[in-house]
Scaffold this motif. Structure first.
Motif, short mmCIF file in Angstrom:
data_model
loop_
_atom_site.label_atom_id
_atom_site.label_comp_id
_atom_site.label_asym_id
_atom_site.label_seq_id
_atom_site.Cartn_x
_atom_site.Cartn_y
_atom_site.Cartn_z
N GLN A 15 0.84 -1.20 0.00
CA GLN A 15 0.00 0.00 0.00
C GLN A 15 0.87 1.24 0.00
O GLN A 15 1.88 1.30 0.74
N PHE A 50 0.68 5.32 0.86
CA PHE A 50 -0.10 6.29 1.61
C PHE A 50 0.50 7.67 1.43
O PHE A 50 1.68 7.83 1.15
N GLN A 92 0.72 11.30 3.73
CA GLN A 92 0.49 11.90 5.04
C GLN A 92 0.85 13.37 5.01
O GLN A 92 2.00 13.73 4.72
N GLY A 128 0.83 16.67 10.52
CA GLY A 128 -0.14 16.68 11.60
C GLY A 128 -1.43 15.95 11.30
O GLY A 128 -2.40 16.06 12.07
N LYS A 129 -1.45 15.21 10.21
CA LYS A 129 -2.68 14.53 9.80
C LYS A 129 -2.50 13.02 9.79
O LYS A 129 -1.41 12.51 10.01
N GLY A 130 -3.61 12.34 9.51
CA GLY A 130 -3.55 10.90 9.39
C GLY A 130 -3.05 10.47 8.02
O GLY A 130 -2.61 11.28 7.22
N LEU A 131 -3.11 9.16 7.77
CA LEU A 131 -2.65 8.60 6.51
C LEU A 131 -3.83 8.43 5.56
O LEU A 131 -4.88 7.95 5.96
N SER A 178 -4.91 6.48 2.17
CA SER A 178 -4.52 5.40 1.26
C SER A 178 -4.62 5.89 -0.18
O SER A 178 -5.66 6.41 -0.61
N LEU A 228 -3.40 0.44 -3.57
CA LEU A 228 -3.08 -0.87 -3.04
C LEU A 228 -2.80 -1.79 -4.22
O LEU A 228 -3.59 -1.84 -5.17
N LEU A 276 4.33 7.30 2.17
CA LEU A 276 4.75 6.10 2.89
C LEU A 276 4.33 4.86 2.10
O LEU A 276 3.24 4.82 1.53
N LEU A 324 1.02 -4.67 8.79
CA LEU A 324 1.63 -3.75 7.84
C LEU A 324 2.98 -3.32 8.39
O LEU A 324 3.06 -2.86 9.53
N PHE A 362 5.88 -0.61 7.72
CA PHE A 362 6.01 0.68 7.03
C PHE A 362 7.46 1.05 6.79
O PHE A 362 8.35 0.75 7.60
N GLY A 363 7.69 1.75 5.69
CA GLY A 363 8.92 2.48 5.53
C GLY A 363 8.84 3.80 6.29
O GLY A 363 7.77 4.17 6.80
N THR A 364 9.94 4.53 6.35
CA THR A 364 9.95 5.79 7.09
C THR A 364 9.55 6.97 6.22
O THR A 364 9.49 8.10 6.70
#
Lengths: 112, 115
Positions: free
Chosen positions: A34, A36, A38, A41-44, A46, A49, A89, A100, A102-104
């Motif tokens: 997946q 993403f 970001q 200050g927010k969410g992820l 999508s 996929l 991400l 999941l 994740f990469g950085t």
């Protein structure tokens, strides 16, 4: 243990340029990958996929490819815009725990 | 956007106090997850749930517990908060579990500071 690496860590491009973000993973036994976005200050959110049996997915100006055997994925962004500025991400789904990894991330800035 | 809310959105607490974070979804998805995000570490799975009262540990579960008494709610509890638990916590949901159709959707996050 699965490890996910994203290169570069940061990228600055002028508006209108096409760009490629890279993601590599160490264990090719994945269910899916997946991408993403970001914002600070927010969410992820999508974006795309790709299932393990697929080679690529497209959504608008975004195209993601997957080469499972070599442990690589790329996210291609066409005709970049300032609104594309964000951290991108990638994450791979592996194992029996629906986990999941994740990469950085790659922090992208698109300048006017 | 997937219907996921997290509360509180921000919290400052002191070392040793208990803290509970709430995730609420309106999508009726079976699977729910708690992640933490820290600089240099990316997002890491704390706990997840595969149904009401069914939960399991992730890779960084020490010091955390979870509960899920209803499909729509997943609670994360820090029994005795420590400064190392200062982080941004994200809840995620997915309709499918193991397998290639597991697409996870994330909430807006809770920023927790432990002094």
């Amino acid at each position: 243990k699965q490890e996910v690496t994203q290169i570069p860590a940061a990228l600055s491009v002028p508006e209108g340029e096409n760009l490629v973000l890279n993601c590599s993973f160490t264990d090719s036994a994945i269910y899916n990958l997946q991408w993403f976005r970001q914002d600070p200050g927010k969410g992820l959110t999508s974006l795309l996929l790709i299932q393990s049996s697929q080679r690529e997915q497209t959504s608008g100006r975004l195209n993601a490819s997957l080469d499972k055997s070599s442990g690589r994925s790329t996210l291609y962004i066409a005709a970049s815009q300032p609104g594309d500025s964000a951290t991108y991400l990638c994450a791979v789904l592996t194992g029996t725990a629906s986990k999941l990894t994740f990469g950085t991330g790659t922090r992208l800035q698109v300048t006017l | 956007d997937a219907g996921i809310t997290q509360s509180p959105r921000h919290k400052v607490t002191e070392t040793g106090t208990p803290v509970t974070l709430r995730c609420h979804q309106t999508e009726n998805h079976r699977y729910m997850y708690w992640y933490r995000q820290d600089p240099g570490h990316g997002l890491r799975l704390i706990h997840y749930s595969y149904g009401v009262k069914d939960t399991d540990k992730g890779e960084v579960s020490d010091g955390y517990s979870v509960s899920r008494s209803k499909t729509e709610d997943f609670l994360l509890t820090l029994e005795s908060a420590t400064s190392s638990q200062t982080s941004v916590y994200f809840c995620a949901i997915s309709e499918a579990g193991v397998g290639s159709y597991n697409e996870q959707f994330f909430g807006p996050g809770t920023r927790l500071t432990v002094l």
